[in-house]
Design a protein around this motif. Sequence first.
Motif, PDB file in Angstrom:
ATOM      1  N   ASP A  88     -26.924  36.960 -36.546  1.00  0.00           N
ATOM      2  CA  ASP A  88     -25.823  36.321 -37.273  1.00  0.00           C
ATOM      3  C   ASP A  88     -24.628  37.258 -37.307  1.00  0.00           C
ATOM      4  N   PRO A  89     -23.428  36.678 -37.355  1.00  0.00           N
ATOM      5  CA  PRO A  89     -22.257  37.540 -37.525  1.00  0.00           C
ATOM      6  C   PRO A  89     -22.385  38.303 -38.842  1.00  0.00           C
ATOM      7  N   ARG A  90     -22.045  39.590 -38.788  1.00  0.00           N
ATOM      8  CA  ARG A  90     -22.198  40.383 -40.009  1.00  0.00           C
ATOM      9  C   ARG A  90     -21.165  39.945 -41.046  1.00  0.00           C
ATOM     10  N   PRO A  91     -21.596  39.566 -42.254  1.00  0.00           N
ATOM     11  CA  PRO A  91     -20.641  39.132 -43.282  1.00  0.00           C
ATOM     12  C   PRO A  91     -19.699  40.272 -43.668  1.00  0.00           C
ATOM     13  N   ALA A  92     -18.505  39.911 -44.092  1.00  0.00           N
ATOM     14  CA  ALA A  92     -17.485  40.912 -44.427  1.00  0.00           C
ATOM     15  C   ALA A  92     -17.955  41.857 -45.530  1.00  0.00           C
ATOM     16  N   CYS A  93     -18.837  41.365 -46.394  1.00  0.00           N
ATOM     17  CA  CYS A  93     -19.278  42.208 -47.517  1.00  0.00           C
ATOM     18  C   CYS A  93     -20.253  43.307 -47.075  1.00  0.00           C
ATOM     19  N   VAL A  94     -20.691  43.275 -45.811  1.00  0.00           N
ATOM     20  CA  VAL A  94     -21.569  44.343 -45.320  1.00  0.00           C
ATOM     21  C   VAL A  94     -20.713  45.343 -44.553  1.00  0.00           C
ATOM     22  N   GLN A  95     -20.324  46.401 -45.234  1.00  0.00           N
ATOM     23  CA  GLN A  95     -19.422  47.405 -44.644  1.00  0.00           C
ATOM     24  C   GLN A  95     -20.246  48.549 -44.074  1.00  0.00           C
ATOM     25  N   SER A  96     -20.056  48.823 -42.790  1.00  0.00           N
ATOM     26  CA  SER A  96     -20.786  49.965 -42.238  1.00  0.00           C
ATOM     27  C   SER A  96     -19.844  51.147 -42.095  1.00  0.00           C
ATOM     28  N   ARG A  97     -20.309  52.286 -42.536  1.00  0.00           N
ATOM     29  CA  ARG A  97     -19.510  53.500 -42.379  1.00  0.00           C
ATOM     30  C   ARG A  97     -19.773  54.086 -41.009  1.00  0.00           C
ATOM     31  N   HIS A  98     -18.989  55.089 -40.655  1.00  0.00           N
ATOM     32  CA  HIS A  98     -19.132  55.717 -39.348  1.00  0.00           C
ATOM     33  C   HIS A  98     -20.562  56.240 -39.160  1.00  0.00           C
ATOM     34  N   GLY A  99     -21.128  55.955 -38.005  1.00  0.00           N
ATOM     35  CA  GLY A  99     -22.457  56.475 -37.700  1.00  0.00           C
ATOM     36  C   GLY A  99     -23.586  55.630 -38.253  1.00  0.00           C
ATOM     37  N   GLN A 100     -23.235  54.586 -39.007  1.00  0.00           N
ATOM     38  CA  GLN A 100     -24.309  53.752 -39.530  1.00  0.00           C
ATOM     39  C   GLN A 100     -24.736  52.724 -38.489  1.00  0.00           C
ATOM     40  N   VAL A 101     -26.047  52.515 -38.393  1.00  0.00           N
ATOM     41  CA  VAL A 101     -26.572  51.518 -37.470  1.00  0.00           C
ATOM     42  C   VAL A 101     -27.071  50.343 -38.303  1.00  0.00           C
ATOM     43  N   VAL A 102     -26.493  49.161 -38.007  1.00  0.00           N
ATOM     44  CA  VAL A 102     -26.738  47.996 -38.841  1.00  0.00           C
ATOM     45  C   VAL A 102     -27.830  47.115 -38.229  1.00  0.00           C
TER      46      VAL A 102
END
Length: 473
Positions: free
Chosen positions: A374-388
């Motif tokens: 699914d497209p990642r919802p806007a409320c799921v913010q990934s910081r640099h280096g984070q693997v979602v």
Amino acid sequence: MRIDVVTIFPDYLKVLDLSLVGRAADRGTLDLHVHDLRDHAHDRHRTVDDTPLGGGAGMVMKPDVWGEALDDVLAVDAPAERRQVLIIPTPSGEVFTQRTAEDLAGADSLVLACGRYEGIDTRVPEHYASRGIEVRELSIGDYVLNGGEAAAVVMIEAIARLLPGVLGNPESLVEESHGAAGLLEYPVYTRPTRWRDLEVDPVLLSGDHARIARTRRDQAIARTVSRRPDMIANLDAAHLDREDRAMLATMGWAVPVGAGRPVPVRIRAATDSDAEALADLAARTFPDACEHVIAPEFIAKHVTTNLVPGLFRTWAADDRVDLVVAELLAPLPSSQASSGTEPIGASAGPDLVGYAAVLREEPDAAGELPRGIDPRPACVQSRHGQVVGELSKVYIDSSMRGSGLTPALMSTVMQQAAGHGVNLFWLGTHVTNKRAQKAYKRAGFRQAGTRTYNVGGQDAHDVVMIRRTGEGL
Ligand code: 6GU
């Protein structure tokens, strides 16, 4: 309690004068008498045995000698309210267990008749039983000893320690192995806390009694699963709380809805050959998640267009997808089998009762994300280096609700995905599905926002939840 032992080796029983049984005797809790069988043999050689009728190896103990000895020690016309039990230790008896010990500890007197050689003439127990005496032929395990004396010592010690006032600390009867819990005892430790490079679990030093109790219970379960699976199969499900079930499910035992006992399951990575069974499972579990909020035709459309064998085949082959299944290793009694469209066991495939997937957000060589992500919802913010990774999702057959498989599948798939680099998990679940939200919360997720999700052409409103690895549970 009075205990009489009849044997040709009275000295054998002297070990009972040591230790706690001896102390119980000194205090008068236990009145132990040992008798020499040969006192009742009247020939010059004090013969107690003879060759077996019908032939065969070894010698058999004579009924006339035993009869005289037992007539002497058994209180034949004792008052009916005094319970007297004649115990005959023999490898061909019923197995003596903690339950037997508890039962016999309630008697007023015990008489133990220790045989040697091939045993005592079978008419001896028969005779006393027919005279109204409670006779128990008991074995202490599946191996053969030369005589009943060692077994008698074992039984007397097991029974005597249950008598009131024998054990210094009766508390120690509560949690021990083979107690009411049906589990082996948890491992125990004492100081020093570090010994030859071995440390004890810091929880034991934390002073947090609830956590200590939980850790010990988990350890008792783990130990029993690996050493005594027969005891796990006999656990009374009514005594298993949610955490017990989760622990058991991770270790390969789940309690089906309405079942009294755990059944064996295997939680494992899915393979290509699970694809058909997974599509069946998805078709019967997906509606559970949104049944009352989305029209059946939209659900049906979603299932037939998306949750197809091809999707699961693609997932099984994609190393950005961690796909874990729970497989039932033995068929459920028919009353508990799911009433899905496909009868369970009708196909030759694995009997799958749950699955969970994590889809890692990482483009392949062609720049494509994993199928079905699914497209990642806007409320799921990934910081640099984070693997979602999207946890998509944990589905359990209705026969396995509350079995512990949900947390077990969740932790297995997330651990596997974490091993592949994922450190930020997210998922969407329908706003009205409080049961799922609770389960995700227990697994360490918290709400991050909402999203709109299209199910077969109809918009659904989802809660979005996230969990970072390393975040406490
Ligand atoms: Cl009770 N007696 C003997 N002779 N052998 C045994 C036993 C008893 N229990 C296990 N093995």
